[in-house]
Design an enzyme around this catalytic site. Structure first.
Site, PDB file in Angstrom:
ATOM      1  N   CYS A 117       0.816  -1.214   0.000  1.00 23.72           N
ATOM      2  CA  CYS A 117       0.000   0.000   0.000  1.00 23.72           C
ATOM      3  C   CYS A 117       0.854   1.271   0.000  1.00 23.72           C
ATOM      4  CB  CYS A 117      -0.953  -0.012   1.193  1.00 23.72           C
ATOM      5  SG  CYS A 117      -2.065  -1.427   1.166  1.00 23.72           S
ATOM      6  N   HIS A 258      -3.244   7.145   2.001  1.00 24.65           N
ATOM      7  CA  HIS A 258      -3.681   5.828   1.538  1.00 24.65           C
ATOM      8  C   HIS A 258      -5.053   5.547   2.156  1.00 24.65           C
ATOM      9  CE1 HIS A 258      -4.128   1.659   0.890  1.00 24.65           C
ATOM     10  NE2 HIS A 258      -3.777   1.293   2.104  1.00 24.65           N
ATOM     11  N   ASN A 288     -10.132  -0.362   0.469  1.00 21.29           N
ATOM     12  CA  ASN A 288      -8.680  -0.200   0.388  1.00 21.29           C
ATOM     13  C   ASN A 288      -8.190  -0.827  -0.920  1.00 21.29           C
ATOM     14  OD1 ASN A 288      -5.910  -0.612   0.586  1.00 21.29           O
ATOM     15  ND2 ASN A 288      -5.951  -1.187   2.741  1.00 21.29           N
TER      16      ASN A 288
HETATM   17  N1  COA Z   1     -17.816  -8.099  10.918  1.00 22.68           N
HETATM   18  C1  COA Z   1     -18.242  -8.319  12.177  1.00 22.68           C
HETATM   19  N2  COA Z   1     -17.428  -8.538  13.207  1.00 22.68           N
HETATM   20  C2  COA Z   1     -16.115  -8.561  12.962  1.00 22.68           C
HETATM   21  C3  COA Z   1     -15.582  -8.340  11.663  1.00 22.68           C
HETATM   22  C4  COA Z   1     -16.497  -8.111  10.624  1.00 22.68           C
HETATM   23  N3  COA Z   1     -16.108  -7.881   9.353  1.00 22.68           N
HETATM   24  N4  COA Z   1     -14.235  -8.405  11.734  1.00 22.68           N
HETATM   25  C5  COA Z   1     -13.914  -8.652  13.005  1.00 22.68           C
HETATM   26  N5  COA Z   1     -15.036  -8.745  13.733  1.00 22.68           N
HETATM   27  C6  COA Z   1     -15.152  -9.011  15.171  1.00 22.68           C
HETATM   28  C7  COA Z   1     -13.995  -9.801  15.720  1.00 22.68           C
HETATM   29  O1  COA Z   1     -14.180 -11.173  15.506  1.00 22.68           O
HETATM   30  C8  COA Z   1     -14.007  -9.412  17.160  1.00 22.68           C
HETATM   31  O2  COA Z   1     -15.020 -10.162  17.810  1.00 22.68           O
HETATM   32  P1  COA Z   1     -14.749 -10.817  19.250  1.00 22.68           P
HETATM   33  O3  COA Z   1     -14.495  -9.637  20.160  1.00 22.68           O
HETATM   34  O4  COA Z   1     -16.007 -11.540  19.521  1.00 22.68           O
HETATM   35  O5  COA Z   1     -13.549 -11.690  19.069  1.00 22.68           O
HETATM   36  C9  COA Z   1     -14.476  -7.977  17.145  1.00 22.68           C
HETATM   37  O6  COA Z   1     -15.115  -7.779  15.872  1.00 22.68           O
HETATM   38  C10 COA Z   1     -13.333  -6.980  17.308  1.00 22.68           C
HETATM   39  O7  COA Z   1     -12.292  -7.371  16.408  1.00 22.68           O
HETATM   40  P2  COA Z   1     -10.990  -6.514  16.235  1.00 22.68           P
HETATM   41  O8  COA Z   1     -10.148  -7.148  15.185  1.00 22.68           O
HETATM   42  O9  COA Z   1     -10.387  -6.278  17.589  1.00 22.68           O
HETATM   43  O10 COA Z   1     -11.648  -5.168  15.682  1.00 22.68           O
HETATM   44  P3  COA Z   1     -11.003  -3.749  15.535  1.00 22.68           P
HETATM   45  O11 COA Z   1     -11.755  -2.764  16.319  1.00 22.68           O
HETATM   46  O12 COA Z   1      -9.505  -3.775  15.674  1.00 22.68           O
HETATM   47  O13 COA Z   1     -11.332  -3.446  13.998  1.00 22.68           O
HETATM   48  C11 COA Z   1     -10.171  -3.398  11.898  1.00 22.68           C
HETATM   49  C12 COA Z   1     -10.799  -4.265  12.997  1.00 22.68           C
HETATM   50  C13 COA Z   1      -9.557  -4.343  10.856  1.00 22.68           C
HETATM   51  C14 COA Z   1     -11.276  -2.577  11.241  1.00 22.68           C
HETATM   52  C15 COA Z   1      -9.101  -2.469  12.517  1.00 22.68           C
HETATM   53  O14 COA Z   1      -8.221  -3.225  13.336  1.00 22.68           O
HETATM   54  C16 COA Z   1      -8.308  -1.760  11.474  1.00 22.68           C
HETATM   55  O15 COA Z   1      -8.808  -0.892  10.793  1.00 22.68           O
HETATM   56  N6  COA Z   1      -6.999  -2.079  11.324  1.00 22.68           N
HETATM   57  C17 COA Z   1      -6.184  -1.558  10.261  1.00 22.68           C
HETATM   58  C18 COA Z   1      -6.372  -2.438   9.085  1.00 22.68           C
HETATM   59  C19 COA Z   1      -5.867  -1.842   7.803  1.00 22.68           C
HETATM   60  O16 COA Z   1      -6.209  -0.759   7.441  1.00 22.68           O
HETATM   61  N7  COA Z   1      -5.046  -2.625   7.084  1.00 22.68           N
HETATM   62  C20 COA Z   1      -4.523  -2.284   5.826  1.00 22.68           C
HETATM   63  C21 COA Z   1      -3.417  -1.312   5.973  1.00 22.68           C
HETATM   64  S1  COA Z   1      -2.669  -1.042   4.454  1.00 22.68           S
END
Ligand code: COA
Length: 333
Positions: A117, A258, A288
């Site tokens: 990215c 990004h 993304n």
């Molecule tokens: N729909 C519903 N629930 C979901 C889900 C989805 N698509 N994805 C994850 N969950 C659930 C998880 O299973 C977890 O449940 P649990 O508490 O019962 O285990 C809960 O939501 C929280 O998960 P978590 O991974 O801690 O969520 P988060 O608040 O960190 O959000 C992202 C997840 C991916 C949105 C966030 O971490 C993020 O934006 N990270 C950066 C990712 C990114 O941009 N990557 C590319 C960079 S180039």
């Protein structure tokens, strides 16, 4: 091609291309256990575009490139170099040369650049060096990715994030120099937090020799770690690029990040004290798109008349590697 030295750089054209298929959050909730509400709240994404099996990365890249070439008012034959930033090439040997042939840019050398990215920002700085040394006068930079080919469609933590697309810019030798500053960084010790890695299987050739063969494992991500990394490290490189240019935050007209996640965009803007109205965001519609996201958002903003010639843009890419980088440039000649 001219052989001169001390040449400045300008971004003189942009273009973009997206596949026709739309996958909404609601559609996704029929694929994995998720909801429009969860995805929109946590990421700001509402829908993404996905390439069908007949659409190649090179097709999207060529379409984006053609509109950048038209905007720049050049011909394909004028291009000295093509850099295709991608992590999802049609061919692991490289897709840039195919794009070169399809464009009819017969004078151009062409290669792929892989920095996930961060690919567009790394590519922009790379392209600028060839111009600044006087080696080349006109470089076409394309950021294109189809991560839909590589996500695990059973993994709701990642498959909701990504979409496909392409964006391109033409860079030309120019006075004054419109690329004002940059900073590129990598930290491979965090590599495991976001991977699309080879998964070799043993292939016994003789009693003494075992080769490794196989495909790639779908994208694996530690979302929280990537989130923390982006919010912490991206403001640092933007500040560094500004410092190199002798610019202050107040002189930035547009923050062009990004397009990973709206919460990341908001947190970075807040840390930098850049008001929301200066933050370019189109991720609600595309998700993304990896190396494509910055030129895709740039192209939309330019064609909407939002970004105008002379505007100062702080652009930053970040992602797998981990890698991150920022450039400060003024749009147009
Ligand atoms: N729909 C519903 N629930 C979901 C889900 C989805 N698509 N994805 C994850 N969950 C659930 C998880 O299973 C977890 O449940 P649990 O508490 O019962 O285990 C809960 O939501 C929280 O998960 P978590 O991974 O801690 O969520 P988060 O608040 O960190 O959000 C992202 C997840 C991916 C949105 C966030 O971490 C993020 O934006 N990270 C950066 C990712 C990114 O941009 N990557 C590319 C960079 S180039």
């Amino acid at each position: 091609m001219v052989q001169q030295s001390g040449t400045g750089v300008a971004l003189t054209g942009c273009g973009s291309a997206i596949p026709a298929q739309v996958l909404s959050n609601h559609d996704l909730s029929q694929v994995v256990d998720t909801s429009d509400e969860w995805i929109a709240d946590r990421t700001g994404i509402r829908q993404r575009r996905l390439a069908d099996p007949t659409t190649s990365l090179s097709q999207l890249a060529v379409t984006a490139a053609q509109s950048a070439i038209t905007m720049a008012g050049i011909q394909p034959i004028d291009i000295d170099l093509i850099i295709l930033a991608t992590s999802s090439p049609d061919d692991l040997f490289g897709t840039a040369a195919k794009v070169q042939a399809e464009l009819g840019a017969t004078r151009a050398a062409a290669f792929d650049l892989t920095a996930a990215c961060s690919g567009f920002v790394f590519g922009l700085v790379n392209a600028a060096q060839f111009i600044r040394t006087g080696a080349y006068e006109t470089v076409l930079l394309i950021g294109a990715d189809m991560l839909s080919r590589w996500v695990d469609w059973d993994d709701r933590r990642t498959c909701v994030l990504f979409g496909d697309g392409a964006g391109a810019v033409v860079l030309q030798a120019n006075e004054p120099d419109r690329l004002l500053g940059f900073e590129l960084r990598s930290d491979g010790s965090l590599n495991r937090s976001l991977t699309l890695s080879a998964q070799p299987q043993p292939k016994v050739l003789t009693a003494d020799v075992i080769a490794a063969q196989g495909s790639y494992q779908p994208i694996v991500m530690d979302g929280r770690e990537v989130y923390r990394f982006a919010v912490q490290r991206v403001p640092e490189v933007i500040e560094k690029a500004l410092h190199r240019a002798g610019y202050s935050i107040g002189q930035v007209d547009w923050l062009l990040l990004h397009q990973a996640n709206q919460r990341i965009l908001d947190a970075i803007a807040q840390r930098l004290k850049i008001p929301t109205e200066k933050v370019i965001s189109n991720l609600a519609n595309y998700g993304n798109t990896s190396a494509a996201s910055i030129p895709l958002a740039l192209d939309e903003a330019v064609r909407q008349g939002k970004i105008r010639p002379g505007d100062t843009i702080a652009a930053s890419g970040f992602g797998a590697g981990l890698s991150w980088g920022a450039t400060l440039f003024q749009w147009g000649r």
